[in-house]
Design a protein around this motif. Structure first.
Motif, PDB file in Angstrom:
ATOM      1  N   ILE A  23      55.454 -16.152 -34.632  1.00 33.87           N
ATOM      2  CA  ILE A  23      56.824 -16.028 -35.139  1.00 33.87           C
ATOM      3  C   ILE A  23      56.820 -15.040 -36.292  1.00 33.87           C
ATOM      4  CG2 ILE A  23      58.783 -17.255 -36.135  1.00 33.87           C
ATOM      5  CD1 ILE A  23      57.652 -19.803 -34.888  1.00 33.87           C
ATOM      6  N   MET A  24      57.594 -14.007 -36.146  1.00 38.35           N
ATOM      7  CA  MET A  24      57.727 -12.998 -37.196  1.00 38.35           C
ATOM      8  C   MET A  24      59.083 -13.191 -37.891  1.00 38.35           C
ATOM      9  SD  MET A  24      57.863  -8.881 -36.697  1.00 38.35           S
ATOM     10  CE  MET A  24      57.834  -7.736 -38.060  1.00 38.35           C
ATOM     11  N   LEU A  25      59.039 -13.455 -39.169  1.00 42.89           N
ATOM     12  CA  LEU A  25      60.258 -13.658 -39.961  1.00 42.89           C
ATOM     13  C   LEU A  25      60.463 -12.446 -40.854  1.00 42.89           C
ATOM     14  CD1 LEU A  25      59.537 -17.342 -41.018  1.00 42.89           C
ATOM     15  CD2 LEU A  25      61.071 -16.595 -39.216  1.00 42.89           C
ATOM     16  N   LEU A  55      53.703 -15.974 -38.462  1.00 40.44           N
ATOM     17  CA  LEU A  55      53.133 -17.313 -38.355  1.00 40.44           C
ATOM     18  C   LEU A  55      52.676 -17.550 -36.926  1.00 40.44           C
ATOM     19  CD1 LEU A  55      56.013 -19.184 -40.209  1.00 40.44           C
ATOM     20  CD2 LEU A  55      53.883 -18.369 -41.222  1.00 40.44           C
ATOM     21  N   ALA A  56      51.544 -18.215 -36.774  1.00 39.03           N
ATOM     22  CA  ALA A  56      51.062 -18.632 -35.461  1.00 39.03           C
ATOM     23  C   ALA A  56      51.244 -20.139 -35.360  1.00 39.03           C
ATOM     24  CB  ALA A  56      49.604 -18.263 -35.285  1.00 39.03           C
ATOM     25  N   THR A  57      51.925 -20.580 -34.320  1.00 40.43           N
ATOM     26  CA  THR A  57      52.156 -22.024 -34.162  1.00 40.43           C
ATOM     27  C   THR A  57      51.699 -22.467 -32.781  1.00 40.43           C
ATOM     28  OG1 THR A  57      54.399 -21.521 -33.456  1.00 40.43           O
ATOM     29  CG2 THR A  57      54.101 -22.080 -35.770  1.00 40.43           C
ATOM     30  N   PRO A  58      50.573 -23.107 -32.640  1.00 43.57           N
ATOM     31  CA  PRO A  58      49.630 -23.434 -33.703  1.00 43.57           C
ATOM     32  C   PRO A  58      48.654 -22.283 -33.925  1.00 43.57           C
ATOM     33  CG  PRO A  58      48.903 -24.412 -31.668  1.00 43.57           C
ATOM     34  CD  PRO A  58      50.198 -23.730 -31.342  1.00 43.57           C
ATOM     35  N   PRO A  59      48.004 -22.273 -35.071  1.00 41.16           N
ATOM     36  CA  PRO A  59      47.036 -21.206 -35.332  1.00 41.16           C
ATOM     37  C   PRO A  59      45.698 -21.441 -34.636  1.00 41.16           C
ATOM     38  CG  PRO A  59      47.224 -22.644 -37.238  1.00 41.16           C
ATOM     39  CD  PRO A  59      48.241 -23.120 -36.256  1.00 41.16           C
ATOM     40  N   ASN A  60      45.426 -22.694 -34.227  1.00 43.24           N
ATOM     41  CA  ASN A  60      44.173 -23.006 -33.514  1.00 43.24           C
ATOM     42  C   ASN A  60      44.521 -23.482 -32.115  1.00 43.24           C
ATOM     43  OD1 ASN A  60      42.205 -22.754 -35.803  1.00 43.24           O
ATOM     44  ND2 ASN A  60      43.576 -24.302 -36.647  1.00 43.24           N
ATOM     45  N   VAL A  61      43.972 -22.806 -31.111  1.00 45.35           N
ATOM     46  CA  VAL A  61      44.275 -23.175 -29.731  1.00 45.35           C
ATOM     47  C   VAL A  61      42.987 -23.224 -28.922  1.00 45.35           C
ATOM     48  CG1 VAL A  61      46.610 -22.239 -29.675  1.00 45.35           C
ATOM     49  CG2 VAL A  61      44.684 -20.753 -29.164  1.00 45.35           C
ATOM     50  N   TYR A  68      58.853   0.510 -43.823  1.00 44.12           N
ATOM     51  CA  TYR A  68      58.263   0.993 -45.067  1.00 44.12           C
ATOM     52  C   TYR A  68      56.746   0.995 -44.915  1.00 44.12           C
ATOM     53  CZ  TYR A  68      57.816   1.581 -50.119  1.00 44.12           C
ATOM     54  OH  TYR A  68      57.544   2.068 -51.371  1.00 44.12           O
ATOM     55  N   SER A  69      56.127   1.995 -45.512  1.00 42.96           N
ATOM     56  CA  SER A  69      54.683   2.136 -45.380  1.00 42.96           C
ATOM     57  C   SER A  69      53.959   0.885 -45.880  1.00 42.96           C
ATOM     58  CB  SER A  69      54.229   3.356 -46.178  1.00 42.96           C
ATOM     59  OG  SER A  69      52.831   3.463 -46.138  1.00 42.96           O
ATOM     60  N   LYS A  70      53.020   0.429 -45.081  1.00 44.43           N
ATOM     61  CA  LYS A  70      52.172  -0.729 -45.408  1.00 44.43           C
ATOM     62  C   LYS A  70      52.984  -2.016 -45.559  1.00 44.43           C
ATOM     63  CE  LYS A  70      48.651   2.097 -47.606  1.00 44.43           C
ATOM     64  NZ  LYS A  70      47.955   2.452 -48.842  1.00 44.43           N
ATOM     65  N   ASN A  71      54.129  -2.060 -44.935  1.00 46.27           N
ATOM     66  CA  ASN A  71      54.944  -3.270 -44.961  1.00 46.27           C
ATOM     67  C   ASN A  71      54.695  -4.033 -43.659  1.00 46.27           C
ATOM     68  OD1 ASN A  71      58.510  -4.010 -45.197  1.00 46.27           O
ATOM     69  ND2 ASN A  71      56.748  -5.234 -45.690  1.00 46.27           N
ATOM     70  N   PHE A  72      53.702  -4.909 -43.675  1.00 48.37           N
ATOM     71  CA  PHE A  72      53.360  -5.651 -42.473  1.00 48.37           C
ATOM     72  C   PHE A  72      52.866  -7.033 -42.875  1.00 48.37           C
ATOM     73  CE2 PHE A  72      49.643  -3.283 -43.773  1.00 48.37           C
ATOM     74  CZ  PHE A  72      48.635  -4.234 -43.744  1.00 48.37           C
ATOM     75  N   ALA A  73      52.675  -7.884 -41.866  1.00 46.27           N
ATOM     76  CA  ALA A  73      52.156  -9.229 -42.121  1.00 46.27           C
ATOM     77  C   ALA A  73      51.102  -9.552 -41.068  1.00 46.27           C
ATOM     78  CB  ALA A  73      53.276 -10.254 -42.076  1.00 46.27           C
ATOM     79  N   ASN A  74      50.114 -10.317 -41.468  1.00 44.46           N
ATOM     80  CA  ASN A  74      49.022 -10.681 -40.564  1.00 44.46           C
ATOM     81  C   ASN A  74      48.991 -12.178 -40.346  1.00 44.46           C
ATOM     82  OD1 ASN A  74      48.233  -8.021 -40.546  1.00 44.46           O
ATOM     83  ND2 ASN A  74      46.697  -8.297 -42.139  1.00 44.46           N
ATOM     84  N   THR A  75      48.395 -12.560 -39.223  1.00 45.25           N
ATOM     85  CA  THR A  75      48.080 -13.968 -38.994  1.00 45.25           C
ATOM     86  C   THR A  75      46.839 -14.033 -38.123  1.00 45.25           C
ATOM     87  OG1 THR A  75      48.997 -16.108 -38.390  1.00 45.25           O
ATOM     88  CG2 THR A  75      49.434 -14.297 -36.882  1.00 45.25           C
ATOM     89  N   THR A  76      46.100 -15.107 -38.282  1.00 41.61           N
ATOM     90  CA  THR A  76      44.837 -15.254 -37.555  1.00 41.61           C
ATOM     91  C   THR A  76      44.940 -16.417 -36.578  1.00 41.61           C
ATOM     92  OG1 THR A  76      43.584 -14.377 -39.411  1.00 41.61           O
ATOM     93  CG2 THR A  76      42.371 -15.674 -37.795  1.00 41.61           C
TER      94      THR A  76
END
Lengths: 432, 153
Positions: free
Chosen positions: A175-177, A160-166, A249-257
């Motif tokens: 924040i990586m959960l 998560l990006a807090t905030p996502p717009n800057v 684990y392979s391909k176990n990731f998360a993205n945020t913009t």
């Protein structure tokens, strides 16, 4: 008539006694058997209850001297005796690398902590290899976890990006959960460096991660990692960052913009956005022919050149400095002012090089300052693009020096960009 | 003049003897039959109680399952099953069944005796499949069945 007991009654009684004795004996024996059976059931229930009462948690797992160093806390109400350690090398794919060991001194009293479990194992372990470890207790309970490897199954990862717009050049927090949705404890959770995903139009620069590591993560628990990320770009520019775990684990990731927005600055509103250009007051110095002196005590009536660091704080646009940039000096109690103009350079001996250049516009906007960059600004010429010197006022006393910066934000020196002017006040000197 | 002499008739003696003999023979037979039945019931009770008690007390667990890849050499994978006795009575592993969604094998085990607080390794060739759950079911001679699952990603 003589009443006599018949012999048949005696025989019948004997048989009756035999039958009765047999029946009583059988019933007694049956009761004993049932009692034993009952005892067995009670004992079995007790064992089953003990199995459920036996509880422990792996609090940390490290590698010491290339051997496992497991710390276990007995959280139950019964002593726990570890009878077996199974170690599987997960990097061995073409053959099974599985070892089992019987640990020594592996008894943990209720509420106590058992340390150095695994240090007695004879096998040398590679600290870079992922291992799967299983602890087995004397009651048959097991606890499995992975060392140097997140899991054999994907974990629940959110970014998560807090905030996502800057605003451009501002910092946001990522924040990586990581939630352990498996049934076993995972150990040594270390996030990889954030990776750029896709083709970014903004520049995102992550800081360091905090914390750097989770020693263990029990089933159902969540680990939280955070980064500060500086995003720089134009309006609606974006970058997508990807977070994953080391040995995951392979391909176990998360993205945020992260999306950036440019700071608005127009010709009509520039006065409301002052501060785009700044100077570093600690770099302020002067020369009167005998070298640069960082001091606010300046001799009066002497040809003087000034030098300071000017910074373009605009995140995206380049600033072109006009030759009309000047510094106005005024001594307290005096009505007169003295103007000193920008020069291309001033030597430590006080020689002024005029602010000139070729091309259009003539001798103007010669010097450019990229977004976020700094330059040495020389002040001391006797006019725009002139090479003469200027003397400090002839009066003595406290003197204010007001820096007036003129220029424009543009993509080229000759373009019709956004004109910009700004005063930078409160340079204080004292003439004597 | 007529005299009546009271005499025990021979037939009564004989009859009594016959009755006593009959009672003795029949009684003995009945008692013998009853004892036999009781002994049979007792034996059945002993056997049943012993079996059930031991079955209750036996506590096998599948301590570990290793899906061994062996394809570079022989093209056949195998499964290693470690069975541990955490109870107080010994047991015999009689049968091990290994299966997944497409296949199943059942191995009859000889020499599967596992004494209390000890382990025994059983290894069988089995073409397990990557990404598929392999189920291992262990049955003891007394009929206790335990199972475990393993998967190689």
């Amino acid at each position: 008539m003589i009443k006599r007991r018949g012999i048949s009654s005696v025989v019948g009684t004997v048989f009756a006694i035999i039958a009765l004795a047999s029946t009583v004996g059988y019933i007694t024996y049956s009761m004993n058997v049932l009692d034993n059976y009952n005892q067995s059931i009670l004992a079995r229930n007790q064992q089953a209850t003990d199995v459920t009462k036996e509880k422990f948690q792996v609090s940390s797992v490290t590698m010491v001297n290339n051997k496992l160093n497991i710390t276990v806390v007995n959280t139950g109400s019964l002593p726990v005796n570890f009878t077996k350690i199974w170690i599987t090398n997960k990097s061995a794919t073409t053959t099974a690398w599985v070892k089992s060991y019987t640990p020594v001194n592996s008894l943990a009293a209720p509420g106590n902590t058992l340390t150095n479990l695994g240090q007695g194992v004879s096998t040398w372990l590679n600290t870079n290899y992922p291992y799967h470890v299983k602890l087995v207790t004397s009651r048959g309970n097991t606890n499995e976890f992975d060392v140097n490897s997140v899991s054999t199954a994907p974990l629940n990862i959110q970014l998560l990006a807090t905030p996502p717009n800057v605003p451009s050049a501002f910092k946001t927090q990522l924040i990586m959960l990581v939630t352990n949705n498996s049934t076993g404890t995972v150990t040594n959770l270390v996030p990889n460096s954030l990776a750029t995903y896709g083709t970014p139009t903004a520049t995102c620069t992550p800081g360091t991660v905090s914390p750097t590591k989770y020693n263990t993560l029990s089933p159902g628990s969540t680990a939280v990692f955070t980064w500060g990320v500086t995003a720089t770009g134009g309006n609606s520019a974006s970058c997508t960052l990807s977070a994953s775990l080391q040995n995951g684990y392979s391909k176990n990731f998360a993205n945020t913009t992260i999306t950036t927005s440019a700071i608005s600055l127009s010709g009509t509103t520039y006065s409301q956005n002052t501060g785009t250009l700044t100077i570093n007051y600690t770099t302020f110095q002067f020369t009167q022919g005998s070298g640069w002196i960082p001091d606010w005590l300046i001799p009066k009536g002497t040809a003087t050149g000034f030098n300071m660091t000017l910074t373009n704080s605009d995140p995206v646009r380049t600033f072109y400095l006009s030759n009309k940039t000047a510094m106005i000096m005024q001594v307290a109690g005096s009505a007169s002012t003295t103007a000193l103009y920008a020069a291309k350079s001033i030597s430590s001996a006080g020689a002024v090089t005029a602010y000139t250049c070729t091309g259009y516009p003539t001798n103007d906007y010669c010097v450019s300052l990229a977004p976020g960059q700094s330059m040495s600004l020389y002040i001391g010429a006797n006019g725009p693009s002139l090479g003469g010197t200027v003397k400090t006022p002839s009066q003595v006393g406290p003197t204010s020096a007001l820096l007036l910066v003129y220029g424009k934000f543009d993509t080229s020196r000759g373009g019709n960009g956004l004109i910009y002017a700004q005063d930078i006040p409160f340079i204080a000197v004292y003439l004597y | 003049m007529i005299f009546f002499v009271k005499r025990r008739a021979l037939s009564t003696v004989v009859t009594t003897a016959l009755m006593l003999t009959a009672v003795a023979v029949i009684g003995t037979g009945v008692v013998a039959w009853s004892n036999s039945n009781l002994r049979t019931f007792e034996n059945n009770l002993v056997t049943s109680a012993s079996n059930n008690t031991n079955k209750i007390n036996e506590m096998p667990i599948i301590e570990n399952v290793v899906l061994v890849p062996n394809y570079p050499l022989f093209g056949i994978n195998s499964v290693n099953v470690t069975v541990t006795n955490v109870g107080t009575v010994g047991f015999n592993v009689a049968k091990i069944q290994i299966s997944d969604s497409t296949q199943s094998i059942t191995k009859t085990v000889s020499g599967g005796n596992v004494t209390p607080h000890s382990s025994k390794l059983f290894s069988y060739s089995y073409q397990w499949i990557h990404g598929s759950v392999t189920t291992i079911q262990v049955t003891t001679a007394r009929g206790t069945t335990i199972s475990a699952q393993a998967m190689q990603p």
